[in-house]
Design an enzyme around this catalytic site. Structure first.
Site, PDB file in Angstrom:
ATOM      1  N   CYS A 143      73.894 -35.934-111.731  1.00  0.00           N
ATOM      2  CA  CYS A 143      74.310 -36.498-113.187  1.00  0.00           C
ATOM      3  C   CYS A 143      75.539 -37.329-113.228  1.00  0.00           C
ATOM      4  O   CYS A 143      76.897 -36.943-112.667  1.00  0.00           O
ATOM      5  CB  CYS A 143      74.835 -35.152-113.979  1.00  0.00           C
ATOM      6  SG  CYS A 143      74.611 -35.528-115.481  1.00  0.00           S
ATOM      7  N   HIS A 202      63.662 -42.458-111.348  1.00  0.00           N
ATOM      8  CA  HIS A 202      64.204 -43.021-112.610  1.00  0.00           C
ATOM      9  C   HIS A 202      62.754 -43.162-113.045  1.00  0.00           C
ATOM     10  O   HIS A 202      62.438 -44.024-111.629  1.00  0.00           O
ATOM     11  CB  HIS A 202      65.315 -42.760-113.565  1.00  0.00           C
ATOM     12  CG  HIS A 202      66.362 -42.469-113.292  1.00  0.00           C
ATOM     13  ND1 HIS A 202      66.791 -42.399-114.738  1.00  0.00           N
ATOM     14  CD2 HIS A 202      67.063 -41.557-112.500  1.00  0.00           C
ATOM     15  CE1 HIS A 202      67.474 -41.857-114.620  1.00  0.00           C
ATOM     16  NE2 HIS A 202      68.426 -42.235-113.118  1.00  0.00           N
ATOM     17  N   GLU A 236      65.476 -37.490-120.776  1.00  0.00           N
ATOM     18  CA  GLU A 236      65.663 -37.107-120.135  1.00  0.00           C
ATOM     19  C   GLU A 236      64.813 -35.660-119.399  1.00  0.00           C
ATOM     20  O   GLU A 236      64.449 -35.031-120.321  1.00  0.00           O
ATOM     21  CB  GLU A 236      67.209 -36.195-119.995  1.00  0.00           C
ATOM     22  CG  GLU A 236      68.550 -36.917-119.540  1.00  0.00           C
ATOM     23  CD  GLU A 236      69.955 -37.319-119.321  1.00  0.00           C
ATOM     24  OE1 GLU A 236      69.918 -36.377-118.461  1.00  0.00           O
ATOM     25  OE2 GLU A 236      70.543 -37.333-119.669  1.00  0.00           O
ATOM     26  N   CYS A 280      73.199 -41.680-120.242  1.00  0.00           N
ATOM     27  CA  CYS A 280      73.162 -40.372-119.285  1.00  0.00           C
ATOM     28  C   CYS A 280      73.261 -42.196-117.684  1.00  0.00           C
ATOM     29  O   CYS A 280      72.098 -43.187-118.460  1.00  0.00           O
ATOM     30  CB  CYS A 280      71.275 -40.510-119.299  1.00  0.00           C
ATOM     31  SG  CYS A 280      70.107 -40.279-117.978  1.00  0.00           S
TER      32      CYS A 280
END
Length: 290
Positions: free
Chosen positions: A81, A174, A223, A232
């Site tokens: 993160c 992602h 997310e 993000c």
């Protein structure tokens, strides 16, 4: 174990975190941090309210200063993160856990280096982006061998039946989708469908990008395990990496998120690290009953 647990609330561009210090306090995190308990604490009406829980631990590796673990609001542990990493750096520095300006941190997604700047921002060496489908992991359509990949969305969420996505690992997965009008795009509906798409066996973070200039984009991210957040960090890194690799963007790139802005730098060399710079802020300290 004490009957109350101390924590600190922090935020980076509106992406907010509950931070627990397992270095200074005698905490056994595995029985403590159950999915049910994290879900209860993350509730914005009945709990503390946060996107992720960050755990500060001592690393057993000699080349690392700390271990950093991340749990989503649904209780699931994830690899990385970026906004949380910046908060992590400010936390360990300002709470006196380290005197280093460059902090080496072990994560489930690999080692990262966090550098404190003179203006209270944090520059993060996020490692190098990876684009191989197995690194995501991602199962591309049999007929497609290069990005962007076609993803069929069942149920036509928000009226969208198909998207084309770049896939990037920044230590976490992602999918990056280019859109014309970010304000009108059905981020919540399409994001939820992409997150749980069968092509991503461990689910995925879905980023939606509107390009404003070769060095300026707008981004919204749905997310994994948290829904759409105000910012993000790894999503911003993934969006810029995909754009630079495709020749759409150049470095440094300004990323405009709903909670504020980040600066992303990457040479375009797959073996060179990507850098993210942005703010991290303390909100309050508190404690919760166990």
């Amino acid at each position: 174990m004490a009957d109350r647990l101390a924590f600190t609330k922090m935020q980076g561009l509106g992406n907010d975190f509950m931070v627990i210090d397992a270095v200074s306090h005698d905490i056994d995190p595995d029985p403590l941090l159950t999915a049910e308990r994290i879900r209860r604490w993350s509730d914005r009406h009945f709990g503390i309210g946060f996107d992720q829980l960050l755990l500060v631990e001592t690393s057993h590796r000699r080349d690392m200063d700390f271990r950093y673990r991340i749990f989503n609001a649904d209780g699931g542990e994830v690899e990385q993160c970026g906004n949380g990493a910046r908060c992590f750096a400010r936390y360990v520095a300002e709470r006196g856990l380290t005197r280093r300006r460059d902090i080496r941190v072990e994560t489930a997604g690999g080692p990262i280096v966090l550098s404190l700047t003179d203006d209270n921002r944090v520059r993060v060496d996020m490692g190098h982006p990876r684009f191989e489908p197995e690194a995501i992991p991602f199962k591309p359509p049999i007929t497609e061998t290069a990005p962007p990949y076609s993803l069929m969305l069942s149920g036509r969420p928000g009226g969208i039946d198909q998207v084309r996505a770049d896939v990037v690992s920044m230590g976490n997965p992602h999918a990056v989708v280019q859109v014309d009008d970010l304000d009108r795009y059905p981020v919540a509906e399409a994001g939820a469908a992409i997150e749980s798409h069968p092509a991503f066996p461990r689910r995925v973070n879905a980023g939606f990008v509107q390009q404003l200039a070769p060095d300026h984009i707008r981004l919204r991210v749905f997310e994994r395990g948290a829904g759409e957040t105000l910012a993000c960090g790894t999503g911003a890194c993934a969006a810029v990496a995909a754009g630079i690799r495709a020749g759409r963007l150049r470095s440094p790139c300004r990323v405009e998120l709903r909670g504020g802005e980040l600066s992303i730098e990457w040479s375009g060399d797959d073996e060179r690290p990507l850098y993210m710079t942005g703010p991290a802020e303390f909100v309050f300290d508190g404690s919760v009953p166990l």
